[in-house]
Motif scaffolding. Structure first.
Motif, mmCIF file in Angstrom:
data_model
loop_
_atom_site.group_PDB
_atom_site.id
_atom_site.type_symbol
_atom_site.label_atom_id
_atom_site.label_comp_id
_atom_site.label_asym_id
_atom_site.label_seq_id
_atom_site.Cartn_x
_atom_site.Cartn_y
_atom_site.Cartn_z
ATOM 1 N N VAL A 1 7.038 0.537 -0.361
ATOM 2 C CA VAL A 1 6.316 0.450 -1.486
ATOM 3 C C VAL A 1 6.125 0.314 -1.755
ATOM 4 N N ARG A 2 4.194 -0.888 -2.172
ATOM 5 C CA ARG A 2 4.038 -1.676 -2.753
ATOM 6 C C ARG A 2 3.309 -0.672 -3.591
ATOM 7 N N ASN B 1 1.394 -0.602 -6.478
ATOM 8 C CA ASN B 1 0.493 -0.478 -6.818
ATOM 9 C C ASN B 1 -0.964 0.152 -6.454
ATOM 10 N N ASP B 2 0.284 0.365 -5.345
ATOM 11 C CA ASP B 2 -0.996 0.977 -3.948
ATOM 12 C C ASP B 2 0.246 1.782 -3.025
ATOM 13 N N ALA C 1 -0.598 3.545 -0.425
ATOM 14 C CA ALA C 1 -0.527 3.532 1.167
ATOM 15 C C ALA C 1 0.082 2.307 1.626
ATOM 16 N N SER C 2 0.200 1.178 0.601
ATOM 17 C CA SER C 2 1.074 0.083 1.633
ATOM 18 C C SER C 2 2.436 0.524 2.040
ATOM 19 N N THR C 3 2.699 -0.226 3.145
ATOM 20 C CA THR C 3 4.322 -0.101 3.074
ATOM 21 C C THR C 3 4.694 -0.968 4.672
ATOM 22 N N ARG C 4 5.422 -1.257 4.079
ATOM 23 C CA ARG C 4 6.035 -2.333 5.369
ATOM 24 C C ARG C 4 7.561 -2.299 5.569
ATOM 25 N N TRP D 1 7.745 -4.087 -5.209
ATOM 26 C CA TRP D 1 7.334 -3.650 -3.377
ATOM 27 C C TRP D 1 8.740 -2.749 -4.361
ATOM 28 N N GLN E 1 2.951 8.341 5.187
ATOM 29 C CA GLN E 1 1.576 8.481 5.231
ATOM 30 C C GLN E 1 1.031 9.718 5.481
#
Length: 361
Positions: A8-9, A11-12, A14-17, A67, A344
């Motif tokens: 998970v990022r 500072n954001d 909702a941004s994942t990988r 991350w 999410q």
């Protein structure tokens, strides 16, 4: 063997990988644990939201700038061991990364379990570093693993919030205002508070969750966030803030002249998080559960605290899973894409509050 991790990022959120890496050989004294299942709740979103301030990102460092890996509570099996005190096949309850496996360095072993003695975790709080052997855990039964993963760590926090407030005679107030009233930690706290004579417990929630909160039966009243005017402005009250919503916090501090204490717990309203400076009334104080554990361990002894926790947990879990009207319905998610999608959904905070998410990568 390989390990898949949800990154998970920081500072954001909702941004994942998803990242899959080949497993490195264990060093002497290490064990590899297959993470069999873990819970995902708004509490984990709080870990991410306060990741830097409360050091939650430090438990499972990714080695990648910007991350992080969100810690979760769940169950795992030891699949490899180079430690003589931990056997392959042991089942452990504890604090894991959102990953398919993790490596631990057992230290301070006893019949109940051990702590992770990895160097990067030595300065982090012991409550989060403890792994319990299911074979010796008084909380554990195999058929309640899901509810344990979902509710046990949250309920322990609920128990400690209630105990902290009672230990301080509710700071002279008798009306408790709980935001994010549909969240599991909030209604666990309400369940405990409702057993205190003379205490009014008011749940604050969104319009969509009013009926659910009322059905729990542990709130004296349930109001929406725009109905604060239905509570007397002169009421001597305490704000127990599970939402972290800066606008709501300001509105409560502004309206209630006799706000006796403001207790900050979490951040379920991720989009509305904000600072707590320059507020009217008392300073918003972050509640840190391990501090109350330390106090009560000194007051009651570790065994006495454990007995009280188990007794309270058994009463709460029986009610939460009551067959004719359960507070919690378990939903399973398996596989990397399903786990990412469930994350999410929980992050957005728009799911059915009755649903508890159990995940396996």
């Amino acid at each position: 063997m390989s390990t898949t991790t949800l990154l998970v990022r920081k500072n954001d959120l909702a941004s994942t990988r998803l990242k899959t890496t080949e497993d490195a050989p264990l060093a002497n004294g290490q064990v590899r644990v297959r993470v069999e299942s873990f819970a995902l709740t708004s509490n984990n979103i709080t870990y991410a939201a306060f990741g830097d301030a409360m050091n939650y990102w430090q438990f499972f460092p990714t080695g990648e700038e910007g991350w992080g890996t969100i810690p979760v509570w769940g169950f795992g099996n030891v699949v490899q061991s180079l430690h003589p005190g931990v056997a392959v096949g042991e089942r452990l309850y504890g604090y894991y990364p959102m990953a398919s496996a993790t490596v631990l360095t057992p230290a301070r072993l006893n019949t109940s379990g051990f702590h992770d003695g990895a160097p990067h975790r030595r300065e982090l709080h012991a409550v989060y570093n403890q792994y319990l052997r299911c074979s010796a855990d008084p909380f554990y039964t195999p058929d309640t693993e899901d509810i344990q993963a979902l509710l046990r760590p949250l309920f322990i926090t609920s128990f400690l919030i209630d105990d902290f407030l009672a230990d301080n005679d509710f700071f002279g107030a008798r009306t408790m205002l709980l935001s994010s009233a549909s969240s599991k930690t909030a209604y666990g706290t309400a369940f405990q508070l409702a057993q205190r004579p003379g205490i009014e417990v008011i749940g604050l929630t969104s319009p969509a969750n009013v009926a659910f909160c009322e059905s729990l039966g542990c709130y004296s009243r349930v109001l929406t966030y725009d109905q604060l005017d239905q509570i007397s402005a002169d009421a001597a009250c305490i704000y127990v803030d599970f939402a972290g919503n800066a606008g709501l916090r300001l509105a409560i501090h502004t309206r209630f002249a006799n706000l006796a204490y403001s207790c900050s717990i979490g951040g379920t309203h991720v989009a509305e998080l904000g600072g707590a400076r320059d507020l009217p009334g008392p300073r918003a104080t972050l509640f840190f559960a391990p501090a109350q554990i330390k106090k009560r361990s000194a007051d009651w002894g570790a065994e006495g605290l454990g007995q009280r926790l188990v007794q309270a947990w058994q009463a709460f879990s029986r009610r939460a899973m009551q067959a004719d009207a359960p507070w919690l319905l378990v939903q399973q998610h398996q596989g990397s894409e399903a786990v990412a999608a469930a994350y999410q959904q929980v992050l957005a905070g728009k799911g059915d509050p009755r649903i508890g998410h159990i995940l396996k990568l």
